[in-house]
Design a protein around this motif. Structure first.
Motif, mmCIF file in Angstrom:
data_model
loop_
_atom_site.group_PDB
_atom_site.id
_atom_site.type_symbol
_atom_site.label_atom_id
_atom_site.label_comp_id
_atom_site.label_asym_id
_atom_site.label_seq_id
_atom_site.Cartn_x
_atom_site.Cartn_y
_atom_site.Cartn_z
ATOM 1 N N LYS A 49 12.189 2.008 -3.447
ATOM 2 C CA LYS A 49 11.450 3.106 -4.595
ATOM 3 C C LYS A 49 10.140 2.101 -5.301
ATOM 4 N N MET A 50 8.922 2.712 -5.015
ATOM 5 C CA MET A 50 7.698 1.946 -5.384
ATOM 6 C C MET A 50 7.008 2.666 -6.229
ATOM 7 N N GLY A 51 6.108 2.057 -6.977
ATOM 8 C CA GLY A 51 4.877 2.407 -7.720
ATOM 9 C C GLY A 51 3.860 1.953 -7.485
ATOM 10 N N PHE A 52 2.498 2.499 -7.458
ATOM 11 C CA PHE A 52 1.284 1.714 -7.422
ATOM 12 C C PHE A 52 0.302 1.798 -8.631
ATOM 13 N N PHE A 73 6.830 5.854 -2.299
ATOM 14 C CA PHE A 73 6.267 5.950 -3.637
ATOM 15 C C PHE A 73 6.787 6.828 -4.494
ATOM 16 N N VAL A 74 7.128 6.849 -5.687
ATOM 17 C CA VAL A 74 7.598 7.741 -6.606
ATOM 18 C C VAL A 74 6.703 7.850 -7.921
ATOM 19 N N ALA A 75 5.645 6.909 -8.034
ATOM 20 C CA ALA A 75 4.871 6.969 -9.058
ATOM 21 C C ALA A 75 3.333 6.330 -8.806
ATOM 22 N N TYR A 103 0.319 8.769 -13.651
ATOM 23 C CA TYR A 103 0.075 8.270 -15.115
ATOM 24 C C TYR A 103 -1.076 7.859 -15.200
ATOM 25 N N GLN A 104 -1.754 8.308 -16.353
ATOM 26 C CA GLN A 104 -3.099 7.284 -16.574
ATOM 27 C C GLN A 104 -2.743 6.172 -17.216
ATOM 28 N N ASP A 105 -1.705 5.786 -17.885
ATOM 29 C CA ASP A 105 -1.279 4.529 -18.480
ATOM 30 C C ASP A 105 -0.144 4.107 -17.772
ATOM 31 N N TYR A 106 -0.609 2.765 -16.997
ATOM 32 C CA TYR A 106 0.497 2.079 -16.233
ATOM 33 C C TYR A 106 1.676 1.807 -16.987
ATOM 34 N N ARG A 107 1.712 1.660 -18.206
ATOM 35 C CA ARG A 107 3.087 1.343 -18.843
ATOM 36 C C ARG A 107 4.200 2.281 -18.606
ATOM 37 N N ARG A 108 3.697 3.327 -18.377
ATOM 38 C CA ARG A 108 4.667 4.556 -18.337
ATOM 39 C C ARG A 108 5.372 4.318 -16.723
ATOM 40 N N LEU A 109 4.852 3.771 -16.000
ATOM 41 C CA LEU A 109 5.324 3.525 -14.632
ATOM 42 C C LEU A 109 6.228 2.420 -14.760
ATOM 43 N N GLU A 116 11.328 -0.400 -8.147
ATOM 44 C CA GLU A 116 11.857 -1.715 -7.605
ATOM 45 C C GLU A 116 10.441 -2.553 -7.320
ATOM 46 N N VAL A 117 9.502 -1.942 -6.899
ATOM 47 C CA VAL A 117 8.388 -2.682 -6.411
ATOM 48 C C VAL A 117 7.188 -1.995 -6.776
#
Length: 452
Positions: A49-52, A73-75, A103-109, A116-117
């Motif tokens: 599960k990934m975020g970018f 990708f989940v976020a 999200y506009q703020d990366y910290r939420r991600l 995990e990635v």
């Protein structure tokens, strides 16, 4: 004029590739010899599960590759909400848009435990802050080059990577281009062009432009968040998107943009990426910038690009070998040895040693050893392999930060217009107190770098 025309034509092609839905794959096809899909995860149980974070043109290609080789990708996060919407609805990136958060703020991600990635393709001045925070949050990280904005950031991200048990890949994919940069590196390291006498690193001539007018901040953009640690200034469209790299506030111009590739590969071939290694002297007296700088190397106006346009930075190693880093209307590296010269770029390797087929003595085992024992495959496939199997990635943090030291030192000597001497063991500029202050930057309040 012809140089500028060639640069603009190349930039237009790059911009098309970045924005076209076929861009990442067309660019990959042009840049690499064919590679087998050796490590794509097809089973749902094998996928992460990934975020970018940073969903612009370069991020698009990275996200496509990450989705292909390793996960779902989940976020997404970007200061421009239009960018995250684009990623969410891109077929090559997202399988189930309804299950993806933006999200506009990366910290939420980064707060999400299920991710995990993380992929990062923000402007350069955000790379280290986000990457360190991602490591602290327990994520594996793929981050675009240039990894850092300053020498201080090199030390910080190196320490974070050393303390982490997570896998980190820097987006300098040339280290896995077998027929070009890997071959050149092995030719040099095995002495097949003799003892190295000189090296020339060619980087694209930098653009000039301005004055750029101020404009109203678009509603879809969080301008304050884009600026981050950089000083606050009025909005000008040319300060963001793909042209952020031509402002010293956010990047290092061609010294770090293309230097992160070609200075990196030159030092890699010389086996000079480590503590106590690399050039010890940088002469930036022959440099023309896009706008005037004061005697402290600071821009005197805020409405023109301000990074180097034309440059001839002479660097010297402790053994007397010289490496020239200069602008051309193309990129590449020229190695001159006592038994021949070779030139290498992303599409060719030429010279008498190639004509004499000296490279045919190189074995598959040589290439695998150069790649730290891993098979040769796509840069992102290598990243996911290392997550699963352990071991260092092709472009690990440790070695890349030593290349970035050289790139940043080129920029400091160029901005000050003088010779600076460098202690590669202590990682300090010698006998120049002001130049040493330029190895770090004071971050704007609220956007300070993490401490470890």
């Amino acid at each position: 004029m012809n140089s500028r025309k060639n640069f603009n034509a190349l930039q237009e092609r790059r911009d098309f590739l970045k924005t076209s839905s076929l861009g990442p794959f067309l660019a990959m096809a042009n840049a690499y010899p064919p590679m087998q899909r050796t490590y794509a995860a097809d089973s749902p149980n094998e996928r992460f599960k990934m975020g970018f974070i940073g969903c612009g043109g370069m991020g698009y290609g990275d996200a496509c590759g990450m989705a292909y080789y390793g996960g779902d990708f989940v976020a997404f996060a970007d200061v421009d909400v239009n960018q995250t919407d684009r990623f969410k609805n891109a077929e090559a990136i997202t399988k189930k848009p309804s299950e993806v958060d933006c999200y506009q703020d990366y910290r939420r991600l980064l707060e999400r435990d299920d991710i995990e990635v993380v992929g990062i393709a923000t402007p350069d001045h955000w790379h280290v802050k986000i990457a360190v925070e991602a490591l602290l949050a327990g994520k594996h990280v793929f981050c675009q080059k240039p990894l850092t904005l300053t020498i201080e950031e090199n030390k910080l991200i190196r320490k974070a990577a050393q303390q982490s048990n997570k896998t980190f890949q820097v987006g300098t994919q040339q280290r896995l281009m077998k027929d070009y940069f890997m071959t050149a590196t092995l030719l040099v390291r095995k002495g097949l062009i003799g003892n190295i006498k000189n090296i020339e690193v060619y980087l694209h001539t930098g653009p000039s432009g301005g004055p750029f007018p101020t404009a109203e901040i678009p509603q879809n953009l969080d301008w304050d968040l884009f600026l981050g640690q950089a000083p606050y200034c009025e909005f000008r469209p040319q300060r963001c998107k793909g042209t952020f790299r031509y402002w010293y506030e956010y990047s290092g111009g061609q010294f770090t943009d293309w230097g992160a590739h070609h200075v990196d590969c030159a030092l890699w071939a010389l086996d000079q990426l480590g503590k106590g290694l690399g050039p010890v002297e940088f002469d930036g007296r022959d440099v023309k910038h896009a706008s005037a700088l004061d005697d402290k190397g600071m821009p005197t106006c805020d409405d023109y690009y301000n990074t180097a346009v034309n440059f001839q930075v002479k660097t010297k190693f402790a053994n007397g070998v010289e490496m020239l880093i200069c602008d051309k209307n193309f990129n590449g590296i020229l190695f001159e040895g006592t038994e021949g010269r070779i030139f290498v770029d992303r599409g060719r390797i030429t010279g008498k040693p190639i004509e004499e087929e000296r490279h045919k003595s190189l074995t598959e085992e040589d290439f695998i050893a150069l790649n730290k024992g891993k098979p040769l495959e796509d840069h992102k496939a290598n990243f996911f392999r290392c997550i699963r199997e352990g071991g260092l990635t092709a472009s690990d943090v440790e070695s890349h930060t030593y290349a970035m030291n050289a790139c940043h030192l080129c920029g400091i000597s160029a901005r000050l217009g003088r010779v600076i001497k460098w202690d590669p063991v202590e990682e300090r500029i010698l006998d120049d107190e002001y130049a040493q202050t330029m190895t770090a930057r004071e971050a704007r309040k609220g956007y300070e770098l993490p401490t470890l």
